[in-house]
Design a protein around this motif. Sequence first.
Motif, PDB file in Angstrom:
ATOM      1  N   GLU A  89     -39.091 -12.348  -9.761  1.00 23.45           N
ATOM      2  CA  GLU A  89     -38.008 -13.108  -9.177  1.00 23.45           C
ATOM      3  C   GLU A  89     -36.989 -13.437 -10.254  1.00 23.45           C
ATOM      4  O   GLU A  89     -37.336 -13.733 -11.378  1.00 23.45           O
ATOM      5  CB  GLU A  89     -38.515 -14.427  -8.569  1.00 23.45           C
ATOM      6  N   ARG A  90     -35.747 -13.403  -9.864  1.00 27.14           N
ATOM      7  CA  ARG A  90     -34.677 -13.871 -10.737  1.00 27.14           C
ATOM      8  C   ARG A  90     -33.531 -14.268  -9.827  1.00 27.14           C
ATOM      9  O   ARG A  90     -33.060 -13.463  -9.026  1.00 27.14           O
ATOM     10  CB  ARG A  90     -34.242 -12.785 -11.705  1.00 27.14           C
ATOM     11  N   PHE A  91     -33.127 -15.521  -9.928  1.00 26.27           N
ATOM     12  CA  PHE A  91     -32.002 -15.967  -9.119  1.00 26.27           C
ATOM     13  C   PHE A  91     -31.289 -17.109  -9.819  1.00 26.27           C
ATOM     14  O   PHE A  91     -31.791 -17.699 -10.764  1.00 26.27           O
ATOM     15  CB  PHE A  91     -32.436 -16.348  -7.695  1.00 26.27           C
ATOM     16  N   ASP A  92     -30.083 -17.385  -9.313  1.00 28.28           N
ATOM     17  CA  ASP A  92     -29.229 -18.413  -9.898  1.00 28.28           C
ATOM     18  C   ASP A  92     -29.215 -19.647  -9.019  1.00 28.28           C
ATOM     19  O   ASP A  92     -29.316 -19.558  -7.790  1.00 28.28           O
ATOM     20  CB  ASP A  92     -27.790 -17.904 -10.030  1.00 28.28           C
ATOM     21  N   ILE A  93     -29.047 -20.791  -9.655  1.00 27.13           N
ATOM     22  CA  ILE A  93     -28.809 -22.053  -8.964  1.00 27.13           C
ATOM     23  C   ILE A  93     -27.392 -22.460  -9.359  1.00 27.13           C
ATOM     24  O   ILE A  93     -27.069 -22.532 -10.541  1.00 27.13           O
ATOM     25  CB  ILE A  93     -29.840 -23.120  -9.371  1.00 27.13           C
ATOM     26  N   LYS A  94     -26.556 -22.696  -8.357  1.00 31.16           N
ATOM     27  CA  LYS A  94     -25.138 -22.957  -8.622  1.00 31.16           C
ATOM     28  C   LYS A  94     -24.794 -24.422  -8.419  1.00 31.16           C
ATOM     29  O   LYS A  94     -25.439 -25.118  -7.633  1.00 31.16           O
ATOM     30  CB  LYS A  94     -24.288 -22.067  -7.726  1.00 31.16           C
ATOM     31  N   ASP A  95     -23.748 -24.853  -9.127  1.00 29.78           N
ATOM     32  CA  ASP A  95     -23.257 -26.215  -8.956  1.00 29.78           C
ATOM     33  C   ASP A  95     -22.269 -26.277  -7.797  1.00 29.78           C
ATOM     34  O   ASP A  95     -22.028 -25.268  -7.118  1.00 29.78           O
ATOM     35  CB  ASP A  95     -22.655 -26.759 -10.258  1.00 29.78           C
ATOM     36  N   GLU A  96     -21.683 -27.458  -7.575  1.00 31.16           N
ATOM     37  CA  GLU A  96     -20.789 -27.650  -6.429  1.00 31.16           C
ATOM     38  C   GLU A  96     -19.519 -26.813  -6.507  1.00 31.16           C
ATOM     39  O   GLU A  96     -18.860 -26.585  -5.497  1.00 31.16           O
ATOM     40  CB  GLU A  96     -20.426 -29.132  -6.255  1.00 31.16           C
ATOM     41  N   LEU A  97     -19.174 -26.314  -7.700  1.00 32.51           N
ATOM     42  CA  LEU A  97     -17.989 -25.469  -7.852  1.00 32.51           C
ATOM     43  C   LEU A  97     -18.304 -23.976  -7.741  1.00 32.51           C
ATOM     44  O   LEU A  97     -17.418 -23.143  -7.853  1.00 32.51           O
ATOM     45  CB  LEU A  97     -17.330 -25.748  -9.205  1.00 32.51           C
ATOM     46  N   GLY A  98     -19.589 -23.645  -7.554  1.00 31.90           N
ATOM     47  CA  GLY A  98     -19.997 -22.251  -7.447  1.00 31.90           C
ATOM     48  C   GLY A  98     -20.330 -21.610  -8.781  1.00 31.90           C
ATOM     49  O   GLY A  98     -20.591 -20.412  -8.844  1.00 31.90           O
ATOM     50  N   ASN A  99     -20.331 -22.402  -9.851  1.00 35.65           N
ATOM     51  CA  ASN A  99     -20.685 -21.884 -11.179  1.00 35.65           C
ATOM     52  C   ASN A  99     -22.195 -21.876 -11.355  1.00 35.65           C
ATOM     53  O   ASN A  99     -22.894 -22.747 -10.826  1.00 35.65           O
ATOM     54  CB  ASN A  99     -20.057 -22.755 -12.278  1.00 35.65           C
ATOM     55  N   ILE A 100     -22.696 -20.923 -12.108  1.00 31.39           N
ATOM     56  CA  ILE A 100     -24.130 -20.855 -12.374  1.00 31.39           C
ATOM     57  C   ILE A 100     -24.515 -22.023 -13.288  1.00 31.39           C
ATOM     58  O   ILE A 100     -23.974 -22.173 -14.378  1.00 31.39           O
ATOM     59  CB  ILE A 100     -24.518 -19.518 -13.025  1.00 31.39           C
ATOM     60  N   ALA A 101     -25.427 -22.867 -12.810  1.00 30.71           N
ATOM     61  CA  ALA A 101     -25.898 -24.015 -13.578  1.00 30.71           C
ATOM     62  C   ALA A 101     -27.272 -23.740 -14.179  1.00 30.71           C
ATOM     63  O   ALA A 101     -27.571 -24.196 -15.277  1.00 30.71           O
ATOM     64  CB  ALA A 101     -25.947 -25.257 -12.698  1.00 30.71           C
ATOM     65  N   TYR A 102     -28.107 -23.005 -13.446  1.00 33.82           N
ATOM     66  CA  TYR A 102     -29.462 -22.664 -13.891  1.00 33.82           C
ATOM     67  C   TYR A 102     -29.777 -21.243 -13.462  1.00 33.82           C
ATOM     68  O   TYR A 102     -29.269 -20.762 -12.452  1.00 33.82           O
ATOM     69  CB  TYR A 102     -30.499 -23.599 -13.270  1.00 33.82           C
ATOM     70  N   GLN A 103     -30.673 -20.609 -14.210  1.00 38.25           N
ATOM     71  CA  GLN A 103     -31.229 -19.318 -13.815  1.00 38.25           C
ATOM     72  C   GLN A 103     -32.743 -19.456 -13.808  1.00 38.25           C
ATOM     73  O   GLN A 103     -33.319 -20.044 -14.723  1.00 38.25           O
ATOM     74  CB  GLN A 103     -30.815 -18.219 -14.773  1.00 38.25           C
ATOM     75  N   VAL A 104     -33.352 -18.919 -12.768  1.00 35.61           N
ATOM     76  CA  VAL A 104     -34.803 -18.969 -12.614  1.00 35.61           C
ATOM     77  C   VAL A 104     -35.328 -17.550 -12.738  1.00 35.61           C
ATOM     78  O   VAL A 104     -34.827 -16.638 -12.088  1.00 35.61           O
ATOM     79  CB  VAL A 104     -35.198 -19.562 -11.243  1.00 35.61           C
ATOM     80  N   GLU A 105     -36.336 -17.388 -13.579  1.00 30.29           N
ATOM     81  CA  GLU A 105     -36.946 -16.080 -13.780  1.00 30.29           C
ATOM     82  C   GLU A 105     -38.455 -16.210 -13.574  1.00 30.29           C
ATOM     83  O   GLU A 105     -39.107 -17.003 -14.243  1.00 30.29           O
ATOM     84  CB  GLU A 105     -36.643 -15.593 -15.199  1.00 30.29           C
ATOM     85  N   GLY A 106     -38.984 -15.440 -12.630  1.00 29.36           N
ATOM     86  CA  GLY A 106     -40.414 -15.474 -12.352  1.00 29.36           C
ATOM     87  C   GLY A 106     -41.115 -14.289 -12.968  1.00 29.36           C
ATOM     88  O   GLY A 106     -40.532 -13.222 -13.148  1.00 29.36           O
TER      89      GLY A 106
END
Length: 161
Positions: free
Chosen positions: A15-32
């Motif tokens: 798994e690899r996905f992004d968590i975005k902030d309220e402006l749509g910018n990548i705030a975190y990335q998760v890698e499984g």
Amino acid sequence: MRKFLVKQKFRLGGERFDIKDELGNIAYQVEGSFFKLPKTFTIYDAAGEQISEISKEMVTFMPRFEIQLSNGDSFYIRKKLTFFRDKYEFDNFGLRIEGNVWDLNFKLLDDRDQVIAEIAKELFHLTSTYSVTVYDESYADLVISLCVAIDYVEMLERDSN
């Protein structure tokens, strides 16, 4: 205050996905992990620095995760066996939970009953999508890590049914 939007993109492989902030910018990335046992997730901030690692314990009757934050703190999430509603217990967490954790609709409160964060599942999406509002930004890494772990358990439960 910061807001995040998390869209579940877990698969049983890597798994690899992004968590975005309220402006749509990548705030975190998760890698499984893909073939690694025990199953782990590593969460990175926008600068690529590791903020936490989530490990699923192997030999347990019910799902149990350890969340190790980069500052050295750690806590455990355990799913309890119940007949009607799924429930979770938290060890070494330091915050109180109010609401429904399983449905991802709850608040985190500190020892003075101040709301630290709110997590709310959004309806009408094809995948699990939820908004996370963190009122005290010093808890953002902990809250995001908690949400990723609970969301992964939800995915496992749904896939097993």
